[in-house]
Design an enzyme around this catalytic site. Structure first.
Site, PDB file in Angstrom:
ATOM      1  N   ALA A   1     -29.900  37.923 -50.894  1.00 32.35           N
ATOM      2  CA  ALA A   1     -29.342  39.271 -50.865  1.00 32.35           C
ATOM      3  C   ALA A   1     -29.978  40.155 -51.927  1.00 32.35           C
ATOM      4  O   ALA A   1     -29.982  41.380 -51.796  1.00 32.35           O
ATOM      5  CB  ALA A   1     -27.828  39.213 -51.062  1.00 32.35           C
ATOM      6  N   ASP A   2     -30.503  39.527 -53.006  1.00 33.94           N
ATOM      7  CA  ASP A   2     -31.146  40.323 -54.052  1.00 33.94           C
ATOM      8  C   ASP A   2     -32.608  40.621 -53.729  1.00 33.94           C
ATOM      9  O   ASP A   2     -33.310  41.226 -54.531  1.00 33.94           O
ATOM     10  CB  ASP A   2     -31.032  39.645 -55.423  1.00 33.94           C
ATOM     11  CG  ASP A   2     -31.550  38.208 -55.427  1.00 33.94           C
ATOM     12  OD1 ASP A   2     -32.229  37.828 -54.462  1.00 33.94           O
ATOM     13  OD2 ASP A   2     -31.265  37.486 -56.395  1.00 33.94           O
ATOM     14  N   GLU A   3     -33.092  40.186 -52.548  1.00 34.43           N
ATOM     15  CA  GLU A   3     -34.428  40.544 -52.075  1.00 34.43           C
ATOM     16  C   GLU A   3     -34.276  41.491 -50.891  1.00 34.43           C
ATOM     17  O   GLU A   3     -34.817  41.294 -49.809  1.00 34.43           O
ATOM     18  CB  GLU A   3     -35.226  39.297 -51.677  1.00 34.43           C
ATOM     19  CG  GLU A   3     -35.622  38.437 -52.870  1.00 34.43           C
ATOM     20  CD  GLU A   3     -36.407  37.202 -52.481  1.00 34.43           C
ATOM     21  OE1 GLU A   3     -36.535  36.926 -51.268  1.00 34.43           O
ATOM     22  OE2 GLU A   3     -36.883  36.503 -53.385  1.00 34.43           O
TER      23      GLU A   3
END
EC number: 6.2.1.36
Length: 661
Positions: free
Chosen positions: A525-527
């Site tokens: 989700a952080d990409e």
């Protein structure tokens, strides 16, 4: 906003056997039965497996206890991991069976039987005891992928010490951070080892790490295995060669409580210091052994696992060292990169040892595919029944290549999802006990029995079919789940994994559920790329790009854009037989727009190789740093430094184009 998701080139494939297909309905009903039993009676479900698969000194008093936030298993039970992995096999036909088969890039080969491993583990245990290591002490292991590294892990477990293995590709700062945090009493290392034609000096790196710590170093001794017999600096009073103190003497296994820590394995956090993930003894051994039989499919006595991972990662802990030996199987390891000294080295190993399960990373499969089909066709790979992949998202193209080219259309492609924190597969299939219809690409299959995995929206409600949400796991967590984090009173654990959805474990991944119940893990989700108010996972765009027939690999990053928020840049490696051109770049771009919609129109940059860690993960942060003109940070884990030059060259060409346009 989240986009409704239609997968590229999606297929549901049959199992390859008419007889098995006729049993498909029964198979899915049996899977549903296992899930129901593990949910309604988790203590009974896991308790019976722990009794059947492991030898216990004393039975547990309480099977399961849900605490805040983790689940404790087999409370009060007494067990030893080393005894279960080695000693218990010596009174039967496994005594002279191959436990570990090892090869190096130098052409060296070694077959280690269970009797041999017993001898070596006791030598290492005796050496550690002679250096003052006892129950609860921490032992850092910085070793190449050799039988001696495995023996060192089992020796630590034998005497009740807690091992902390560091991948041999890490640099001195990573070692220093981990040694200091764990307060390691002893470091086990080798003088050096060969890697892609070079000599990697491990002892020298350890010296640099301990020198940087100075008086803060907790290390009393460095135990050195002479792998290549190179000259190394030995500090008097601290450093000792293994062959000088590693004399054989039987060492009685320490009777460990089921919830005593077996090991600490550090995993990098997005910020701050590495997280020391702790796994218990009894629970971890139970969960990993079950999934070796069920998910890795080594359910037969003579099954052979060739795993391209390393003992420095959780896959190497669970599916090189512990569960294969716990269950008396044979595991094959290769010390170097699986495509060195020639592209089909990995295929040669499969053929030579008749491996039945091939475990590798999704990234490695893409890399093998890049070399073309002929390398594979030169080998008899008919022994392979199951190909297991994990790590990054498995796109459709390498999934199809693995199934049809590597497996001849007759293997089961089992892409799993799991983490250092979870210890064993949580999503996947069960080819070891039942055959379930496979779905292509990044479909990780179903929640495995005892794993209650769901996909939720931002508000904590179940996501609609094919709408991207957040992957979560509900308690009770399986026994192989981490017991906590080292040097943590629980605050960091809760903040890292339990702050978004309360008591639900949130690993930080996007996922979706389709209408058939398959879960697709879509990447971190952080990409996430933010394009004109849309949030799109980098892995989604990469899947679209690699579905183009010319593309072997792709890495996608976002660069700030004043109009769209972020502009998408894709670094693309082509398959053999294709040459970079502006026309091909436009064709790939059009293909992505067709698949994902006009909002996604990546800039295409052709490169010969992508920067990856030695575990096969693409270093997107490094690519983005080069694009942004900022520092690339720590590059000690990079597999091939020449890949950095490829990225820099592509960026320079882009800058020239912008100046002339």
């Amino acid at each position: 906003m989240f986009m409704r998701y239609i997968m590229v080139e999606e297929q549901t494939l049959k199992t390859g056997s008419q007889e098995l297909e006729e049993k498909a309905d029964y198979n899915m009903r049996y899977y549903a039965h296992l899930m129901k039993l593990s949910k309604e009676k988790p203590a009974e479900f896991w308790g019976s497996l722990a009794q059947d698969l492991l030898d216990w000194y004393e039975p547990w008093k309480e099977t399961m206890r849900q605490e805040d936030p983790m689940t404790r298993w087999f409370i009060g039970g007494k067990i030893n991991a080393s005894y279960n992995a080695v000693d218990r096999h010596l009174n039967g036909p496994r005594k002279f069976k191959a436990a570990v088969i090892w090869e190096s890039e130098l052409g060296e080969r070694k077959i280690v039987t269970y009797q041999d491993m017993f001898y070596e583990v006791n030598r290492w245990a005796n050496a550690l005891r002679s250096l003052g290591v006892g129950k609860g002490d921490r032992v850092t292991i910085y070793m190449p992928l050799t039988p001696e590294g495995i023996a060192a892990m089992l020796a630590s477990a034998r005497i009740g010490a807690i091992h902390s293995v560091i991948f041999a590709g890490f640099g001195s700062q990573a070692i220093a951070d981990r040694v200091e945090d764990a307060k390691a009493k002893v470091v086990i290392t080798a003088d050096a080892y060969p890697r892609r034609g070079k000599v990697v000096e491990l002892k020298k790196t350890v010296d640099e790490a301990l020198n940087s710590l100075g008086e803060r170093s907790p290390v009393q001794h460095v135990l050195v295995y002479r792998r290549m017999k190179t000259d190394v600096n030995m500090k008097e009073g601290r450093d000792v060669f293994f062959d000088e103190v590693g004399k054989y003497r039987y060492v009685e296994p320490e009777r460990m409580d089921s919830n005593d820590p077996l090991f600490i394995l550090y995993t990098s956090g997005t910020t701050g210091k590495p997280k020391g993930i702790m796994h218990s003894t009894g629970g971890y051994l139970t969960g990993t052994a079950v999934m070796l039989l069920w998910s890795y499919g080594l359910s037969q006595e003579n099954d052979v696992l060739f795993n391209t991972s390393d003992i420095g990662w959780i896959v190497g802990h669970s599916y090189i060292t512990y569960s294969p030996l716990i269950m008396g199987r044979t595991v094959v390891i290769y010390e170097s990169a699986p495509d060195y000294p020639y592209p089909d080295k990995w295929a040669e190993i499969i053929e030579r040892y008749r491996a039945t399960t091939f475990g590798t990373s999704a990234t490695a499969l893409r890399y093998f595919m890049k070399y073309g089909d002929e390398y594979v066709k030169n080998h008899d790979l008919s022994s392979i029944r199951i190909i297991v992949t994990n790590g990054e998202v498995l796109n459709y193209s390498p999934w199809k290549w693995g199934l049809e080219v590597l497996g001849g259309g007759k293997v089961f492609m089992s892409h799993q999802w799991w983490q250092t924190e979870t210890g064993a597969p949580n999503l996947g299939y069960l080819p070891g006990i039942i055959y379930m219809p496979m779905k292509s690409g990044p479909a990780s299959g179903f929640p495995l029995p005892g794993n209650f995995v769901e996909v939720l929206d931002e508000n904590g409600n179940p996501s609609a079919p094919r709408v991207r949400g957040y992957l979560v796991m509900r308690p009770p967590f399986p026994p192989n789940m981490m017991m906590g984090m080292w040097n943590d009173n629980g605050e960091r654990l809760k903040k890292t994994y339990f702050s978004k959805f309360g008591s639900l474990y949130y690993p930080g991944d996007f996922a979706m559920v389709d209408e058939d119940g398959y879960i697709w893990v879509l990447g971190r989700a952080d990409e996430t790329l933010k394009i004109a108010a849309h949030r799109i996972g980098a892995g989604e765009v990469e899947s679209a790009i690699t579905s183009h027939p010319s593309v072997a690999e792709a890495a996608v990053i976002g660069v700030p854009d004043s109009v769209k928020g972020e502009e998408v840049h894709a670094f693309v490696v082509l398959k053999q037989g294709y040459a970079p051109s502006s026309e091909l770049a436009k064709d790939i771009q059009s293909h992505v727009r067709k698949v994902m919609g006009p909002i996604v129109s990546p800039q295409i940059h052709f490169v010969d190789k992508l920067p990856k860690t030695r575990s096969g993960k693409v270093m997107r942060r490094v690519i983005k740093a080069v694009m942004m003109g900022s520092s690339a940070g720590d590059l000690t884990t990079i597999e091939d430094e020449a890949s950095m030059d490829e990225i820099k060259k592509a960026v320079e060409e882009l800058k020239k184009e912008l100046k002339t346009s």
